[in-house]
Design an enzyme around this catalytic site. Structure first.
Site, PDB file in Angstrom:
ATOM      1  N   LEU A 199      35.210  38.947  88.201  1.00  0.00           N
ATOM      2  CA  LEU A 199      36.208  39.591  87.342  1.00  0.00           C
ATOM      3  C   LEU A 199      37.585  38.945  87.527  1.00  0.00           C
ATOM      4  O   LEU A 199      38.040  38.765  88.659  1.00  0.00           O
ATOM      5  CB  LEU A 199      36.284  41.082  87.718  1.00  0.00           C
ATOM      6  N   HIS A 206      54.176  56.752  90.946  1.00  0.00           N
ATOM      7  CA  HIS A 206      53.782  55.335  90.998  1.00  0.00           C
ATOM      8  C   HIS A 206      52.712  55.114  92.078  1.00  0.00           C
ATOM      9  O   HIS A 206      51.795  54.321  91.903  1.00  0.00           O
ATOM     10  CB  HIS A 206      55.004  54.450  91.253  1.00  0.00           C
ATOM     11  N   ASP A 238      50.602  53.980  81.624  1.00  0.00           N
ATOM     12  CA  ASP A 238      51.855  54.723  81.423  1.00  0.00           C
ATOM     13  C   ASP A 238      51.707  56.181  81.848  1.00  0.00           C
ATOM     14  O   ASP A 238      50.626  56.763  81.757  1.00  0.00           O
ATOM     15  CB  ASP A 238      52.252  54.626  79.936  1.00  0.00           C
TER      16      ASP A 238
HETATM   17  C1  IPE Z   1      55.146  50.126  79.423  1.00  0.00           C
HETATM   18  O1  IPE Z   1      55.538  51.393  79.785  1.00  0.00           O
HETATM   19  C2  IPE Z   1      55.250  49.202  80.597  1.00  0.00           C
HETATM   20  C3  IPE Z   1      54.293  49.443  81.679  1.00  0.00           C
HETATM   21  C4  IPE Z   1      53.323  50.296  81.658  1.00  0.00           C
HETATM   22  C5  IPE Z   1      54.475  48.613  82.830  1.00  0.00           C
HETATM   23  P1  IPE Z   1      57.045  51.894  79.575  1.00  0.00           P
HETATM   24  O2  IPE Z   1      57.106  53.254  80.128  1.00  0.00           O
HETATM   25  O3  IPE Z   1      57.994  50.904  80.117  1.00  0.00           O
HETATM   26  O4  IPE Z   1      57.167  51.899  77.989  1.00  0.00           O
HETATM   27  P2  IPE Z   1      58.189  52.657  77.031  1.00  0.00           P
HETATM   28  O5  IPE Z   1      59.563  52.472  77.606  1.00  0.00           O
HETATM   29  O6  IPE Z   1      57.783  54.085  77.014  1.00  0.00           O
HETATM   30  O7  IPE Z   1      57.997  51.999  75.705  1.00  0.00           O
HETATM   31  C1  IPE Z   2      54.287  53.507  84.005  1.00  0.00           C
HETATM   32  O1  IPE Z   2      54.724  54.805  84.222  1.00  0.00           O
HETATM   33  C2  IPE Z   2      54.618  52.597  85.153  1.00  0.00           C
HETATM   34  C3  IPE Z   2      55.679  51.636  84.874  1.00  0.00           C
HETATM   35  C4  IPE Z   2      56.267  51.445  83.727  1.00  0.00           C
HETATM   36  C5  IPE Z   2      56.114  50.817  86.005  1.00  0.00           C
HETATM   37  P1  IPE Z   2      56.182  55.254  83.850  1.00  0.00           P
HETATM   38  O2  IPE Z   2      57.046  55.067  85.040  1.00  0.00           O
HETATM   39  O3  IPE Z   2      56.660  54.578  82.624  1.00  0.00           O
HETATM   40  O4  IPE Z   2      55.973  56.796  83.591  1.00  0.00           O
HETATM   41  P2  IPE Z   2      56.672  57.672  82.470  1.00  0.00           P
HETATM   42  O5  IPE Z   2      56.421  57.001  81.156  1.00  0.00           O
HETATM   43  O6  IPE Z   2      58.127  57.734  82.814  1.00  0.00           O
HETATM   44  O7  IPE Z   2      55.999  58.995  82.564  1.00  0.00           O
HETATM   45 MG    MG Z   3      56.530  55.037  80.669  1.00  0.00          MG
END
Ligand code: IPE
Ligand code: IPE
Ligand code: MG
Length: 258
Positions: A148, A54, A37
């Site tokens: 792995l 990303h 995240d």
């Molecule tokens: C969790 O992250 C999903 C992934 C890392 C793919 P999110 O960014 O979607 O989670 P929330 O919305 O903060 O709970």
């Molecule tokens: C995690 O990073 C990747 C996915 C959920 C695809 P985020 O896109 O959720 O990044 P934040 O949480 O907005 O910083």
């Molecule tokens: Mg996120």
């Protein structure tokens, strides 16, 4: 082909840690699950588009896969796209599928050479056809590999997975193949997307939030949680190393006494 922000991401310097194990081989967690995240926040802090976050996140993921392999971790599960992530803007979602394509095209060779076995958790049928094909090829190319196991949770949600498992078991009862009293924990585990693999020992979430976001709810019953503040694109081998050391220092009791 090469996005303008590519130069922004600094490749981490090789250090002595690179070849070192974070602990004794017998202490290494068998299964590590990661909620990757913070890509968006990483980008925002640099005044870059979320897509740049990303992309940088994909580079961090590549290094974590390499480290897991180098250290002898058996299973690595990476939360890549949740069933709730469909709420995001179309443009961001489309870019994420493009990245999945790019990752598999660029990395499949190395994954094959490393004897990595790829699995997908989640429903790929809603993904663009080209992405589905790329994934199918990667699964085919690594299906006989014994090293792995890397599970990509892609269009994955734990509740979706549990509902599907309940439906599968109920169908077996309806067809008189089993009776209700046959249902036990093993049968439920076997009906999940992670069937046949051990539950995660260690769950890491980056970017500071301390929540599960619909990830592996059944499987993490006894996982150790490590929450780290760094954004996913900044997560290096060294952070991974520290998370494993934190795991090793924990006393796992599984409800018993030590
Ligand atoms: C969790 O992250 C999903 C992934 C890392 C793919 P999110 O960014 O979607 O989670 P929330 O919305 O903060 O709970
Ligand atoms: C995690 O990073 C990747 C996915 C959920 C695809 P985020 O896109 O959720 O990044 P934040 O949480 O907005 O910083
Ligand atoms: Mg996120």
């Amino acid at each position: 082909m090469f996005p303008v922000w590519k130069g922004v991401f600094r490749r981490q310097k090789a250090s002595k840690l690179e070849s070192d194990m974070p602990c004794r081989p017998e202490e290494i967690p068998v299964h590590v699950a990661v909620i990757m995240d913070g890509n968006g926040r990483w980008a925002r802090r640099r005044a870059l588009p979320r897509a740049a976050g990303h992309h940088a996140g994909m580079l961090a993921m590549r290094e974590v896969i390499r480290a897991a392999d180098d250290w002898g971790i058996k299973v690595l599960t990476l939360y890549s796209f949740s069933t709730e992530n469909w709420k995001r803007p179309r443009q961001e979602i489309d870019y994420l599928w493009q990245l999945v394509d790019e990752f598999f095209k660029l990395d499949i060779q190395e994954l094959v050479e490393r004897n990595v076995h790829i699995r997908i958790l989640g429903d790929p049928s809603q993904l663009p056809l080209a992405t589905q094909q790329t994934i199918a090829r990667a699964l085919e190319q690594t299906k006989a590999n014994s090293g792995l196991t890397v599970q990509f949770a892609l269009n994955y949600g734990s509740r979706w997975e549990i509902v599907r498992a309940v439906q599968q078991i109920a169908t077996r009862i309806e067809e008189l193949e089993i009776s209700v009293s046959d249902i036990d924990e093993q049968m439920v585990s076997d009906a999940l997307a992670t069937a046949g693999l051990p539950d995660p020992d260690l769950l890491i979430r980056t970017a500071g939030d301390q929540r599960i976001s619909n990830f592996l709810l059944w499987q993490i019953a006894y996982a150790e949680f490590v929450f780290v503040d760094v954004m996913w694109p900044e997560f290096t081998r060294q952070h991974f190393y520290s998370a494993i050391q934190a795991f090793v220092a924990r006393e796992r009791r599984f409800g018993g006494l030590k």
